[in-house]
Enzyme design. Structure first.
Site, PDB file in Angstrom:
ATOM      1  N   GLY A 136     115.348 -65.712 -49.636  1.00 47.15           N
ATOM      2  CA  GLY A 136     115.053 -64.318 -49.289  1.00 47.15           C
ATOM      3  C   GLY A 136     116.033 -63.700 -48.315  1.00 47.15           C
ATOM      4  N   LEU A 174     123.003 -67.595 -47.279  1.00 47.40           N
ATOM      5  CA  LEU A 174     122.441 -68.938 -47.469  1.00 47.40           C
ATOM      6  C   LEU A 174     122.563 -69.744 -46.171  1.00 47.40           C
ATOM      7  CD1 LEU A 174     124.072 -69.583 -50.981  1.00 47.40           C
ATOM      8  CD2 LEU A 174     121.701 -68.889 -50.508  1.00 47.40           C
ATOM      9  N   GLY A 175     121.923 -70.909 -46.121  1.00 51.07           N
ATOM     10  CA  GLY A 175     122.073 -71.784 -44.947  1.00 51.07           C
ATOM     11  C   GLY A 175     120.840 -71.876 -44.056  1.00 51.07           C
ATOM     12  N   ASP A 178     111.602 -79.001 -42.635  1.00 51.21           N
ATOM     13  CA  ASP A 178     110.676 -78.606 -41.556  1.00 51.21           C
ATOM     14  C   ASP A 178     109.260 -78.322 -42.059  1.00 51.21           C
ATOM     15  OD1 ASP A 178     112.828 -78.705 -39.835  1.00 51.21           O
ATOM     16  OD2 ASP A 178     112.638 -76.635 -39.120  1.00 51.21           O
ATOM     17  N   HIS A 215     139.359 -99.019 -26.429  1.00 57.42           N
ATOM     18  CA  HIS A 215     139.472 -98.695 -25.000  1.00 57.42           C
ATOM     19  C   HIS A 215     140.584 -97.668 -24.793  1.00 57.42           C
ATOM     20  CE1 HIS A 215     139.536 -99.246 -20.673  1.00 57.42           C
ATOM     21  NE2 HIS A 215     140.852 -99.313 -20.733  1.00 57.42           N
TER      22      HIS A 215
END
Ligand code: FAD
Ligand code: NAI
Length: 464
Positions: free
Chosen positions: A36, A40-41, A312, A443
């Site tokens: 929507g 995008l993303g 999510d 190192h």
């Protein structure tokens, strides 16, 4: 003619959804992705991970130049000033390039972008901007939205959520952050570095819930040193705005006398909630759990055949890389392959300075499961950190007392977000602390602190 318009439709083009769509197309499935937003993303690229990291990077450069940190390295200059408009412009450029990049990848992989909001009208059918589209499999990847705080109205000018806090047009003199979690500390850091006095009001008695106890204490101490003020064990009962200024009313979480606090800006960052309100889940008889999440099985299947969920909107950590890995796995499963995500080894990173990173169990959780050994190494004793003058923090490795298997690793260090990757990989391979201790580390690098912490698990670090 095919029975369905597509083999797979993914709803939402965030890190979960766009990755699922690209992977499904790579596996030869006719794929569409409904989104929507104009670009995008998802949350991550548009108003989350990317713009917040752009401002974190830029504000850190400003603080280094302004605060005189560079002078001790012999880099001297005068007349440093902030051009906030330029800072926002550079952020917007990064967002544009990355969101445009997903559009390019959709074209390259032949993923159709269905522009508009998707709503279920049946198990295999969606309404997208008035058009009906069908697919054999549908993946819900609609992400999350800001959790509102009753009594506090977000106006995105004085009282903002994370999206508003990424776009403030002037540096507030006093910023109050409600919620001492990841967003509060990252965006609080941005505005503190740019000159705001920042007060964090947190309901619990400590910041950064869910993280290792020692890490939470160290972080609180370091942020305090940087200028953050805290009001812990405090709940905000309301915010009023008058003449561009906010007045917060607060009281102790356990009850007690109310107090007020004035601010030029208030950031509400008390968590995020799954985004399902307009998805029409009723049309397919799919119920969300008490936390509003779409429940899934190990393969990311919901209780409705042919409907899957990731990211999510599903249970688990609300992180972009968790969503991405689930995106790959769900597409693999839909295509008949085996897609698995090991939810026990998902790294978390807070991109403050120093960074805070963790993977696996906290010391508290590991202790509850059985006997453990802990090895710790301070960044103060790491030669590269000492050379760079960034000695805040430590590496802590938690291992099983009997098997020596690494159960969790916590890092507070300037490069913690990068350093955590090697231990996540080690844990995926079932490494012991001895495996890490016996691995040659270059190192001088900050990563040597990981090797030394692993050596400390059995009590034998070299440099301390
Ligand atoms: P989202 O990225 O939320 O995407 C869901 C998409 O679905 C949205 O674009 C939405 O418009 C679309 N959508 C929703 N409903 C519909 C519908 N019905 N029809 C069509 N489209 C729909 N995570 C990290 O790992 N690292 C970070 O550094 C980080 N920083 C963050 C900073 C901020 C300020 C915020 C707010 C979040 C941050 N996160 C970070 C969290 C991360 O953004 C989320 O975990 C991630 O975006 C979740 O991906 P997702 O694909 O599940 O959902
Ligand atoms: P959060 O869950 O990290 O922190 C919210 C904080 O608000 C908690 O400490 C909580 O105790 C507190 N709180 C809740 N109600 C409160 C109240 N009424 N008054 C005062 N304090 C209250 O949520 P946040 O910071 O909003 O972020 C949401 C999610 O976004 C994160 O959990 C994370 O998954 C994601 N995120 C990840 C980032 C990263 O990976 N670097 C960066 C930003 C966000």
């Amino acid at each position: 003619m095919a029975e369905f318009d597509y083999d797979v439709i993914v709803i939402g083009a965030g890190p979960g959804g766009y990755v699922a769509a690209i992977r499904a197309a790579q596996l030869g499935l006719r794929t569409a992705c409904v989104e929507g937003r104009e670009t995008l993303g998802g949350t991550c690229l548009n108003v989350g991970c990317i713009p917040s990291k752009a401002l974190l990077h830029a504000s850190e450069l400003y603080e280094e130049a302004m605060g005189g940190h560079l002078t001790k390295f012999g880099v001297e200059f005068s007349g440093v000033k902030l051009n906030l408009d330029q800072m926002h412009a550079e952020k917007a450029k990064a967002v544009k390039e990355l969101t445009g990049g997903i559009e390019f990848l959709f074209k390259k992989n032949k993923v159709t972008w269905l522009k508009g909001n998707g709503r279920f009208t049946g198990p295999n059918t969606l309404d997208v901007a008035g058009q009906s589209v069908t697919a054999k499999d549908i993946v819900i990847a609609t992400g999350s939205v800001v959790t509102p705080l009753p009594g506090v109205e977000i106006d995105q000018k004085v009282v903002v959520d994370s999206t508003g806090a990424l776009a403030l047009l002037k540096v507030p003199e006093d910023l109050v952050v409600i919620g001492g979690g990841v967003i509060g500390l990252e965006l609080g850091s941005v505005w503190r570095r740019l000159g705001a006095r920042v007060t964090v009001v947190e309901y619990l008695d400590q910041i950064l819930p869910g993280m290792d106890g020692e890490v939470r204490k160290e972080a609180a101490k370091l942020f305090k040193k940087q200028g953050f003020e805290y009001k812990l064990s405090t709940k905000v009962t309301g915010v009023t705005v008058k003449g561009g200024k906010a007045t917060l009313t607060m009281e102790p979480a356990a009850g007690g006398a109310a107090e007020t606090l004035e601010a030029d800006a208030v950031l509400v960052a008390i968590g995020r909630k799954p985004n399902t309100d307009t998805l029409g889940l009723d049309a397919i008889g799919l119920k969300v759990n008490a936390r509003g999440q779409v429940e899934i099985d190990h393969d990311f299947r919901t209780s409705v055949p042919g409907v899957w969920a990731i990211g999510d909107v599903a249970p688990g950590l609300m992180l972009a890389h968790k969503a991405e890995d689930e995106g790959v796995a769900v597409a693999d499963n839909i295509a008949g392959h085996t897609g698995i995500v090991n939810h026990d080894v998902i790294p978390s990173v807070v991109y403050t300075m120093p960074e805070i990173a963790g993977v696996g169990l906290t010391e508290e959780a590991a202790k509850e499961r059985g006997e453990i050994k802990v090895g710790k190494f301070p960044m103060m004793a790491n030669s590269r950190a000492k050379t760079n003058r960034d000695t805040d923090g430590f590496v802590k490795i938690i291992a099983d007392a009997q098997t020596d298997k690494v159960l969790g690793v916590w890092i507070v260090a300037s490069l913690a977000g990068t350093m955590i990757a090697e231990v996540a990989l080690a844990m995926e391979f079932g490494a012991t602390s001895e495996d890490i201790a016996l691995t040659c580390h270059a190192h001088p690098t900050h990563s040597e602190a990981i090797k030394e912490a692993a050596m400390a698990v059995t009590g034998k670090p070299i440099h301390i």
